[in-house]
Design a protein around this motif. Structure first.
Motif, PDB file in Angstrom:
ATOM      1  N   ASP A 462       0.609  -1.128  -0.093  1.00 17.36           N
ATOM      2  CA  ASP A 462       0.036   0.049   0.195  1.00 17.36           C
ATOM      3  C   ASP A 462       0.909   1.202   0.003  1.00 17.36           C
ATOM      4  O   ASP A 462       1.837   1.392   0.895  1.00 17.36           O
ATOM      5  CB  ASP A 462      -0.883  -0.258   1.129  1.00 17.36           C
ATOM      6  CG  ASP A 462      -1.919   1.278   1.236  1.00 17.36           C
ATOM      7  OD1 ASP A 462      -1.453   2.297   1.789  1.00 17.36           O
ATOM      8  OD2 ASP A 462      -3.109   0.613   1.075  1.00 17.36           O
ATOM      9  N   LEU A 463       0.567   2.116  -0.892  1.00 14.83           N
ATOM     10  CA  LEU A 463       1.498   3.396  -1.070  1.00 14.83           C
ATOM     11  C   LEU A 463       1.575   4.313  -0.042  1.00 14.83           C
ATOM     12  O   LEU A 463       2.371   4.692   0.556  1.00 14.83           O
ATOM     13  CB  LEU A 463       1.091   4.031  -2.185  1.00 14.83           C
ATOM     14  CG  LEU A 463       1.804   5.587  -2.786  1.00 14.83           C
ATOM     15  CD1 LEU A 463       3.311   5.130  -2.835  1.00 14.83           C
ATOM     16  CD2 LEU A 463       1.299   6.156  -3.778  1.00 14.83           C
ATOM     17  N   GLU A 464       0.264   4.380   1.038  1.00 14.22           N
ATOM     18  CA  GLU A 464       0.012   5.245   1.978  1.00 14.22           C
ATOM     19  C   GLU A 464       0.721   4.595   3.178  1.00 14.22           C
ATOM     20  O   GLU A 464       1.454   5.321   3.768  1.00 14.22           O
ATOM     21  CB  GLU A 464      -1.389   5.631   2.087  1.00 14.22           C
ATOM     22  CG  GLU A 464      -2.030   6.197   0.895  1.00 14.22           C
ATOM     23  CD  GLU A 464      -3.498   6.651   1.168  1.00 14.22           C
ATOM     24  OE1 GLU A 464      -3.949   5.995   2.298  1.00 14.22           O
ATOM     25  OE2 GLU A 464      -3.999   7.498   0.596  1.00 14.22           O
ATOM     26  N   LYS A 466       2.691   1.740   3.450  1.00 19.17           N
ATOM     27  CA  LYS A 466       3.944   1.202   2.989  1.00 19.17           C
ATOM     28  C   LYS A 466       3.868  -0.318   3.754  1.00 19.17           C
ATOM     29  O   LYS A 466       4.786  -1.140   3.814  1.00 19.17           O
ATOM     30  CB  LYS A 466       5.162   1.754   3.465  1.00 19.17           C
ATOM     31  CG  LYS A 466       5.207   3.255   3.129  1.00 19.17           C
ATOM     32  CD  LYS A 466       5.451   3.420   1.802  1.00 19.17           C
ATOM     33  CE  LYS A 466       5.952   4.684   1.337  1.00 19.17           C
ATOM     34  NZ  LYS A 466       4.505   5.732   1.457  1.00 19.17           N
ATOM     35  N   TYR A 538      -7.508  -0.391  -5.608  1.00 18.22           N
ATOM     36  CA  TYR A 538      -6.225   0.435  -5.722  1.00 18.22           C
ATOM     37  C   TYR A 538      -6.289   1.130  -7.095  1.00 18.22           C
ATOM     38  O   TYR A 538      -6.788   0.439  -8.127  1.00 18.22           O
ATOM     39  CB  TYR A 538      -5.020  -0.385  -5.384  1.00 18.22           C
ATOM     40  CG  TYR A 538      -4.880  -0.563  -4.122  1.00 18.22           C
ATOM     41  CD1 TYR A 538      -4.144   0.223  -3.205  1.00 18.22           C
ATOM     42  CD2 TYR A 538      -5.383  -1.653  -3.188  1.00 18.22           C
ATOM     43  CE1 TYR A 538      -3.840   0.008  -1.872  1.00 18.22           C
ATOM     44  CE2 TYR A 538      -5.347  -1.847  -1.986  1.00 18.22           C
ATOM     45  CZ  TYR A 538      -4.335  -1.024  -1.460  1.00 18.22           C
ATOM     46  OH  TYR A 538      -4.108  -1.228   0.008  1.00 18.22           O
ATOM     47  N   GLY A 542       1.007   5.153  -9.977  1.00 15.81           N
ATOM     48  CA  GLY A 542       2.119   5.146  -8.820  1.00 15.81           C
ATOM     49  C   GLY A 542       2.705   3.981  -8.736  1.00 15.81           C
ATOM     50  O   GLY A 542       3.803   3.835  -8.106  1.00 15.81           O
ATOM     51  N   ALA A 543       2.158   2.804  -9.558  1.00 20.71           N
ATOM     52  CA  ALA A 543       2.762   1.609  -9.763  1.00 20.71           C
ATOM     53  C   ALA A 543       4.006   1.942 -10.570  1.00 20.71           C
ATOM     54  O   ALA A 543       3.597   1.926 -11.848  1.00 20.71           O
ATOM     55  CB  ALA A 543       1.915   0.496  -9.965  1.00 20.71           C
ATOM     56  N   TYR A 567       4.120  -0.288  -5.174  1.00 18.75           N
ATOM     57  CA  TYR A 567       3.157   0.460  -4.523  1.00 18.75           C
ATOM     58  C   TYR A 567       2.008   0.778  -5.287  1.00 18.75           C
ATOM     59  O   TYR A 567       2.264   1.375  -6.386  1.00 18.75           O
ATOM     60  CB  TYR A 567       3.965   1.681  -3.886  1.00 18.75           C
ATOM     61  CG  TYR A 567       5.000   1.213  -2.636  1.00 18.75           C
ATOM     62  CD1 TYR A 567       4.681   1.030  -1.378  1.00 18.75           C
ATOM     63  CD2 TYR A 567       6.293   1.105  -2.894  1.00 18.75           C
ATOM     64  CE1 TYR A 567       5.587   0.643  -0.444  1.00 18.75           C
ATOM     65  CE2 TYR A 567       7.227   0.658  -2.311  1.00 18.75           C
ATOM     66  CZ  TYR A 567       6.806   0.526  -0.713  1.00 18.75           C
ATOM     67  OH  TYR A 567       7.852   0.079   0.103  1.00 18.75           O
ATOM     68  N   ASN A 568       0.968   0.814  -4.631  1.00 18.02           N
ATOM     69  CA  ASN A 568      -0.343   1.367  -5.313  1.00 18.02           C
ATOM     70  C   ASN A 568      -0.957   2.258  -4.197  1.00 18.02           C
ATOM     71  O   ASN A 568      -1.165   2.065  -2.962  1.00 18.02           O
ATOM     72  CB  ASN A 568      -1.221   0.347  -5.811  1.00 18.02           C
ATOM     73  CG  ASN A 568      -0.940  -0.770  -6.831  1.00 18.02           C
ATOM     74  OD1 ASN A 568       0.370  -1.329  -6.863  1.00 18.02           O
ATOM     75  ND2 ASN A 568      -1.343  -0.338  -8.243  1.00 18.02           N
ATOM     76  N   GLN A 569      -1.819   3.228  -4.995  1.00 17.93           N
ATOM     77  CA  GLN A 569      -2.658   4.296  -4.299  1.00 17.93           C
ATOM     78  C   GLN A 569      -4.059   3.603  -3.964  1.00 17.93           C
ATOM     79  O   GLN A 569      -4.485   3.045  -5.027  1.00 17.93           O
ATOM     80  CB  GLN A 569      -2.706   5.378  -5.139  1.00 17.93           C
ATOM     81  CG  GLN A 569      -3.568   6.612  -4.166  1.00 17.93           C
ATOM     82  CD  GLN A 569      -3.122   7.065  -3.052  1.00 17.93           C
ATOM     83  OE1 GLN A 569      -1.787   7.415  -2.730  1.00 17.93           O
ATOM     84  NE2 GLN A 569      -3.957   6.900  -1.967  1.00 17.93           N
TER      85      GLN A 569
END
Length: 589
Positions: A462-464, A466, A538, A542-543, A567-569
């Motif tokens: 998860d981007l947020e 981590k 997601y 961002g990936a 990572y994905n948003q």
């Protein structure tokens, strides 16, 4: 005394009657006259007939022509001093008759020279008697045993000298050049004869034209080589056969002085037959040696090794690997061996590498062979006639260093059209085949190496947060990734070849957010991992794509730590209130 005078008178009367003489040939006297004389008396002769009777006894004179010794050649005629006409003895006598007389004289001269107790008069008496004995046998005078009086020379000495002369003639006919002159005129004919040694010795010395190949190599030997010695260049009249020993030397053979011709009849072990007819000049009394260098049998047909990829069977490397730079160790042994009894140390060793070569059609091959342009290290190469060669013996070759991106494990050699896979060390022998040296087996082999293979493992985060756990009702499962080849050369993945920028494999994350391949999926090279489908909940934004390389066999490249994960948003939205009517649930304005 009266008895002796009577015998002398009888001898004088007998001289006046010619019973049998050498045949007469008319000779012109002009410019051919020589003074002949009986210079002094040397001793008494007994004219013994074959029936044992003594026909006469007389005091023999020393015959001379112009001061040089000569001999009576007509015992039945008296001699008179004066000028006589000279003719070659061959006009009056056959060559055998001349040789018989000349060789008998030669022996007696050698005999008296070695018996210093005999004086010059005794020597002349022995010489004159042996001339008469030979002529008596030839012309039928019936006085084959004419001799000097035993008061002049003992019976034992005369018997020994005359018997020795007969044996010498028999043993030496053909060894001497014989000739003579006959002097004719008023009174007794006289003659001069000579026998000049006319032989020398011939032998052969066998050498190698390429000692760096043959020295110390038991596959080459001079022993047993045979040579024919001939009197003619066409080699039709053979005089002798010579055989070489282990050092290349033959024994001497006696031949007539002059030119003889020598030709090799059978070649020695490991050498080519020399078909040249060699002329050898033999001098009288000397040994002439013909030194000939035989050419060793070697093979200039050497082994070519072609490096290929084991999986594709082609000369194109996979991925970022290379078929150039593979190294091979070659070992040569100067004997015949198999894999079980190879010596601990080779005679010579070389290390070569594969080099890229382009065919006329543009196809590139990766080749290694025993030549300077491929050599990495080792001894000097064997050469002959300007070419690299291999002598008779045993050769082994082993791949000792795989090219970049390939493994040594499982390497095998294979010749075209054969299903046999030769693993480990390849052994061949170079042996004689007629006038050639040939390799057992083929002279071209493909060498197959297995490419290094590995895999990859990626973690979805998860981007947020981590974190490897999804937020809310979203999930990190079922994320899809494309593995893309970044290599100029094709790669074989799951039985199919892929070119640069093509997707070679799709992988999907599990419930833990991890996607992984097997440890042997991807050939040696560079790849890119790109997300092709975002997980539920997601965004694809961002990936980022991740590049990685496969460099170790059986190893999975781990991209699961925070610095390498993808990572994905998470998807997000605002809460909006709507007023509705009681009971009707209709939206109110």
């Amino acid at each position: 005394m009266n008895k002796l005078v009577k015998r002398l008178l009888t001898g004088t009367l007998a001289f006046a009657t010619i019973l049998t003489a050498l045949p007469v040939t008319a000779v012109h006297a002009s410019g051919n006259q020589y003074w002949t004389e009986s210079a002094e008396r040397v001793g008494y002769i007994e004219h013994v007939m074959n029936d044992g009777s003594i026909k006469s006894t007389f005091n023999e004179g020393h015959m001379k022509v112009e001061g040089e010794t000569a001999y009576c050649v007509d015992i039945n005629t008296s001699f008179k001093n004066g000028y006589k006409t000279r003719s070659d003895a061959s006009t009056r006598m056959s060559s055998d008759q001349i040789a018989d007389v000349a060789l008998s004289l030669e022996y007696v001269k050698q005999y008296t020279a070695s018996h210093t107790n005999l004086n010059y008069k005794q020597g002349y008496l022995l010489e004159q008697c042996v001339v008469w004995q030979r002529l008596s046998e030839q012309l039928g005078w019936q006085c084959d045993n004419v001799r000097a009086s035993y008061n002049e020379i003992s019976q034992a000495v005369q018997n020994e000298a005359y018997a020795g002369a007969k044996a010498f003639v028999k043993a030496n006919k053909g060894r001497y050049e014989c000739g003579g002159y006959i002097y004719t005129g008023e009174g007794q004919d006289i003659g001069q004869f000579w026998a000049k040694l006319n032989v020398g010795n011939a032998k052969v010395k066998k050498t190698s034209s390429n000692p760096t190949v043959t020295d110390g190599n038991a596959n080459y030997s001079f022993e047993g080589a045979t040579f024919g010695v001939y009197s003619d260049k066409g080699c039709n009249s053979q005089l002798a056969t010579l055989t070489a020993d282990g050092n290349g030397d033959t024994k001497e053979v006696e031949v007539k002085a002059g030119i003889v011709y020598i030709k090799e009849l059978s070649a020695p072990k490991g050498y080519k037959l020399d078909s040249t007819v060699h002329a050898l000049n033999v001098e009288v009394g000397k040994t002439a040696t013909l030194t000939v260098a035989d050419t060793p049998k070697v093979t200039a047909t050497l082994i070519d090794l072609f490096k290929i990829d084991m999986e594709t069977g082609k000369s194109t490397p996979q991925g970022n690997a290379s078929l150039e730079g593979a190294e091979f160790t070659w070992s040569y042994y100067d004997g015949y061996y198999n894999a079980d009894n190879l010596p601990a140390k080779a005679t010579r060793t070389w290390t070569t590498k594969t080099v890229a070569e382009k065919d006329s059609d543009g196809t590139i091959h990766y080749v290694s062979r025993l030549a300077d342009s491929y050599k990495v290290s080792g001894d000097s190469f064997y050469t002959q006639d300007g070419k690299n060669v291999l002598p008779l013996g045993t050769l082994t070759v082993t791949e000792t260093k795989a090219p970049n991106g390939y493994l040594l494990d499982g390497v095998y050699m294979q010749t075209d059209g054969s299903s046999e896979q030769i693993k480990g060390t390849y052994l061949t022998q170079i042996s004689e085949a007629g006038e050639l040296a040939v390799l057992s087996g083929s002279n071209q082999y493909s060498v197959s190496d297995k490419v290094i293979r590995g895999g990859v493992k990626i973690q979805k985060r998860d981007l947020e947060t981590k974190d490897t756990k999804a937020q809310g009702s979203a999930t990190l499962q079922y994320t899809e990734f494309n593995i893309i080849s970044l290599n100029d050369s094709p790669v074989l993945v799951e039985g199919k070849l892929y070119n640069k920028n093509e997707t070679v494999k799709k992988i999907q994350t599990g419930i833990d957010g991890i996607a992984s391949t097997s440890a042997d999926l991807l050939p040696y090279g560079k790849y890119r991992l790109e997300e092709s489908k975002a997980p539920e909940g997601y965004l694809a934004d961002g990936a980022k794509a991740i590049d990685f390389s496969i460099t170790e066999d059986g190893k999975i490249v781990d991209l699961t730590d925070k610095s390498h994960s993808v990572y994905n948003q998470i998807k997000r939205g605002d809460i909006e209130g709507v007023k509705i009517g009681a009971g009707t649930h209709k939206r109110l304005a």
